[in-house]
Design an enzyme around this catalytic site. Structure first.
Site: not given
Length: 745
Positions: A522, A623
């Site tokens: 991220e 994900e």
């Protein structure tokens, strides 16, 4: 977004019996017998009360007593009860605690219900059941659920959370076997006008001023300009709507804006259908007052709730496409759409706003054709006799695909593998795995020098035993609140050393065992390591990881890139970040899209994939989860994500972020209910897996050949002649030219 909820397992105790839904397994739940069966957790005290605060605090619902945990010195101090022997594994339990707080300096605080479990091998587990903000004014109900997975020697439920010196008050506690919820009913999509714009006067020709249906939100000024806007639909809308009349070049000009939320608005309450997915599209532009990048957002006010319909960052005076989607799940009293975002004083221009229901079934037909081109290969089976001649004419051939080789995987956590039902679904339904938490630095080294690889080792053993490949998630996590406190407290030199130790320790231990690593998770949403160690640290992480484990593909991984709902995370910003890393010598080997998407729309997803695909790197959805209370809507959302990904040539793998209820990051995202029943979303996934297997049968032609087109993967073939039956297996790999398989009888 890459954190997995930590719902751990509870015990099976010999002699435990099934509980009916009405039985509370908490003893003395209302303190009618004083403090019997209750105790303090930690060094605090628990007291019994008829009232407190000069009679202002009384038991609820006519009860006689309540309890308090007082003189607390740690946030985890509270009131507890041991429930070992009264719970049963693989059952879901509902918890309801009636709580409030009391303290001189605290009026509101988070209160949590937590389960402590000790396994027979001495492992301690803490299960978060539920939490809420409690006050000192009223009793409130704290609710949650937990599931019993494996065997434990001890189980204790406790109430914790507020700051020290704040008392926790408990009126009652109830833990019951959860009732099985009724399956969702399929939504009614009859007479939905797919592709029809619900915006009134989108082309700005109604009324004398062209503003029929529109009104200014706030004391800004709206006017219509007759020319200067694009005359074509934005690309994402065009992909959904196909052939469509051109726009007329008109646009709304918004001036005198004194707040960021001011802009053109329209009420659309009566034009929306529940559970229908709507796509949003418009052109936007800003006036010359713009100073630096500006966020423009199409928003919906659904009663008192703000809903994001799409946003874009505007950097100059061009027209920008803005796109997104939304869905209404419960009947609202009012829905207003408005365009907002730029700084006060900046003029806003809006053209061609479209909000229309998306025809997902029509899109699926299109995707099936794309899938056939991208994921299949022509196969020629050449059958010859034992003497080298052609096989006997009329021999019958039966081809069945046993496995599709495309990576379909899921998140798994150590606690999950104590449940054999979970493991059974996991190994039968997926061929790749990613660990929810167990490889993250905060898990493997929660305190400096205190290393824990046992959980990851057990998960990796499960993968090896079942022939599953695994992704390494993740080496580092760039978002500061995901960095453990001891790492955050290090000075620059010590942090540099810790980063190097983390790389050396993890990658040396697991060399050649993880096919991928998410190197620094991220990076579009966080900058902890870059802020602390400089702009070169990210590339250094990639380069060092590659030196330590050259066989692993090294991924960037982030969220919202595919959703058109986050100006920090767009395909363009992701591409810029990846190119920047490559310019610094980072061996970026893949692009991770997390796929935590709400109300997915195919053209929005595919647009992001098309843009990222120009880099030539493999793209993985890492994900994926979708959330909808109605399991048929959830199934539709999941099918959108899976079909869009599988039909796109740049996508090389899809990982779900879990599938079992109570073990996922998002509510209403599961494919399997807590006690093992596969719901509609799970059935849809399994149906797609079956659709993506190829089977064929027929007779050999005159040349002793049998031709078919099939998905990549492993096949069995059965050849039946007048005198014998031959069985064999073969594999169809990726390739543009027909695969010729020679089989001798």
């Amino acid at each position: 977004m890459a954190d997995c909820a930590i719902h751990q397992s509870l015990s099976e105790v010999s002699g435990a019996r099934l509980h009916d839904g009405d039985e509370n397994i908490i003893l003395n739940p209302n303190f009618d017998d004083g403090l019997d069966n209750w105790s303090a957790r930690g060094s605090c005290k628990i007291l019994l009360h008829e009232s407190m605060d000069d009679g202002k605090i009384l038991p609820l619902d006519g009860g006689k007593y309540f309890a308090s945990a007082t003189e607390r010195t740690q946030s985890w101090n509270g009131i507890q009860q041991e429930i070992t022997g009264r719970v049963q594994r693989k059952l879901a339990y509902e918890v309801t605690a009636t709580v409030r707080i009391f303290g001189k300096a605290t009026t509101t605080a988070e209160v949590r219900a937590t389960l402590y479990v000790q396994t027979p091998n001495g492992r301690d587990q803490y299960i978060g059941i539920g939490k809420l903000q409690a006050s000192d004014k009223d009793w409130v109900q704290l609710q949650g659920k937990f599931l019993i997975n494996g065997v434990a020697s001890k189980a204790v439920i406790f109430i914790e959370g507020p700051p020290v010196d704040t008392d926790i008050l408990l009126n009652s506690l109830e833990v019951k076997h959860a009732e099985t919820s009724s399956p969702s009913a399929p939504p009614d999509f009859e007479n939905v006008l797919y592709g029809v714009n619900v915006i009134q006067n989108s082309n700005l020709v109604d009324d004398s001023d062209g503003l029929g249906g529109w009104f200014p939100l706030g004391p800004c000024k709206l006017s219509v300009a007759n020319n200067g806007a694009p005359r074509v639909l934005p690309s994402m809308a065009r992909d959904s709507l196909g052939t469509h009349e051109p726009l007329n070049g008109r646009y709304i000009l918004v001036t005198n804006r004194t707040q960021t939320w001011m802009g053109p608005a329209q009420t659309i309450t009566d034009k929306l259908r529940l559970h229908v997915t709507y796509q949003v599209s418009a052109w936007v532009r800003l006036g010359p007052q713009r100073n630096g990048p500006q966020n423009v957002n199409i928003a919906l006010g659904v009663d008192s709730q703000w809903v994001n319909g799409g946003q874009v960052e505007v950097n100059d005076q061009r027209w920008y496409e803005i796109g997104g989607s939304f869905r209404i799940e419960t009947q609202p009293s009012r829905v207003m759409v408005y365009v907002q975002g730029p700084s006060s004083g900046v003029d806003l221009m809006v053209a061609g706003l479209q909000i229309f229901p998306v025809d997902r079934k029509a899109r699926f037909k299109h995707l099936k054709k794309l899938t056939d081109k991208v994921r299949k290969r022509d196969v020629v089976l050449k059958i010859s006799g034992s003497d080298g001649d052609s096989a006997p004419l009329g021999s019958f051939v039966k081809v069945r695909q046993m496995k599709n080789s495309f990576p379909f995987g899921s998140c798994v956590m150590r606690t999950n593998i104590d449940n054999e039902d979970f493991v059974d679904f996991f190994v039968k339904s997926f061929n790749w795995a990613v660990f929810g938490n167990e490889l993250k630095w905060y898990w493997t080294e929660p305190q400096q020098g205190n290393l824990n690889y046992a959980d990851a080792d057990e998960l990796l053993d499960l993968c090896k035993k079942n022939g599953m490949e695994a992704r390494g998630h993740c080496i580092f996590w760039e978002v500061e609140n995901a960095v453990q406190s001891w790492v955050r407290s290090l000075n620059t030199n010590d942090l540099t050393t810790a980063v190097q130790n983390r790389l050396n320790g993890l990658l040396a231990r697991y060399k050649d065992q993880f096919s991928h690593y998410d190197v620094n998770n991220e990076m579009l949403h966080g900058s902890f390591y870059q802020d602390k160690l400089g702009k070169d640290i990210r590339a250094y992480m990639f380069k060092t990881a590659n030196q330590l484990d050259p066989a692993a593909a090294l991924f960037v991984n982030d969220y919202n890139v595919e959703s058109a709902a986050d100006i920090r995370a767009t395909p363009d910003t992701y591409i810029e970040q990846i190119l920047g890393l490559q310019d610094q010598g980072a061996p970026v080997g893949g692009i991770g899209l997390q796929g935590h998407v709400s109300t997915p729309v195919g053209p929005v997803i595919s647009s992001a994939l098309d843009k990222l695909g120009i880099l030539g790197l493999p793209i993985w959805f890492t994900e994926v989860d979708v959330s909808a209370a109605n399991e048929y809507v959830r199934a539709d959302d999941l099918e959108v994500m899976l079909r869009e990904a599988y039909a796109h040539p740049a996508v090389e793998g899809i990982m779900l972020w879990g599938f079992w209820e109570l073990f996922m990051s998002r509510d209403n995202a599961h494919l399997v209910n807590a006690e093992g029943d596969v719901n509609e979303a799970g059935r849809r996934y399994l149906k797609l897996k079956q659709e993506w297997l190829s089977h064929a049968h027929g007779k050999l032609d005159d040349q002793g050949e049998f031709k078919f087109r099939g998905f990549h993967g492993t096949y069995s073939i059965e050849i039946i002649t007048l005198t014998k039956k031959i069985s064999q297996t073969f594999t169809v790999e990726k390739g543009d030219s027909p695969l010729v398989v020679n089989i001798s009888l």
